[in-house]
Design an enzyme around this catalytic site. Structure first.
Site, short mmCIF file in Angstrom:
data_model
loop_
_atom_site.label_atom_id
_atom_site.label_comp_id
_atom_site.label_asym_id
_atom_site.label_seq_id
_atom_site.Cartn_x
_atom_site.Cartn_y
_atom_site.Cartn_z
CB ILE A 1 -0.90 0.00 1.26
CG1 ILE A 1 -1.76 -1.27 1.27
CG2 ILE A 1 -1.77 1.25 1.32
CD1 ILE A 1 -2.24 -1.66 2.64
CB CYS A 2 1.07 4.18 -2.19
SG CYS A 2 2.11 5.64 -2.34
CD GLN A 3 -1.25 3.24 5.67
OE1 GLN A 3 -0.88 2.08 5.66
NE2 GLN A 3 -2.26 3.66 6.41
#
Length: 149
Positions: free
Chosen positions: A77-79
């Site tokens: 996830i691009c978090q």
């Protein structure tokens, strides 16, 4: 971590939050997005905490396939919140889950792991949302109501 787990269990954005195989440093649960293209399904996540938590951020992974520009096919996830540059030891696990749910509900063109889907979302939004809904129908877990008292 036990207090944070209790807090996550009370949050209505997720269901069935619990330690994975009894390990309090690895959680699993189901995220419940509100976006129309995703809200018919529930998305299994894992949250892993290092032995250095809270000095190091947890790692969030989405185990359920999702048609989303911010989540790659392996569930990464691009978090930003969980990167070392943006992590603060005072950040709670519930904040990580809330940020993840917001990312699922509102794809951010600045938080992209799948440029092809980001481009489709920007250039052909109706097609993107239709595919996301169909993908949810095929891959997401059922979103039945939790058992009552």
């Amino acid at each position: 971590l036990p207090q944070e787990l209790d807090e996550a269990r009370r949050w209505d954005g997720a269901r069935d939050v619990r330690p994975l195989n009894g390990n309090v440093r690895r959680w699993t649960g189901l995220l419940l997005p509100n976006n129309p293209s995703y809200k018919e399904g529930a998305f299994r996540f894992e949250l892993s905490f290092s032995s250095h938590h809270p000095l190091e951020p947890p790692r969030a992974t989405l185990c359920t396939p999702i048609y989303h520009p911010g989540v790659d096919p392996e569930g990464r996830i691009c978090q930003l919140l969980t990167t070392h540059e943006h992590w603060a030891p005072a950040t709670r696990a519930i904040q990580v889950l809330q940020d993840l749910l917001q990312l699922l509900d509102s794809p951010d063109p600045q938080r992209v792991l799948r440029p092809d889907l980001a481009r489709e979302l920007q250039e052909h939004p109706e097609e993107f949302w239709h595919r996301a809904e169909e993908h949810t129908r095929l891959h997401a877990e059922p979103r039945s109501d939790p058992p009552g008292p």
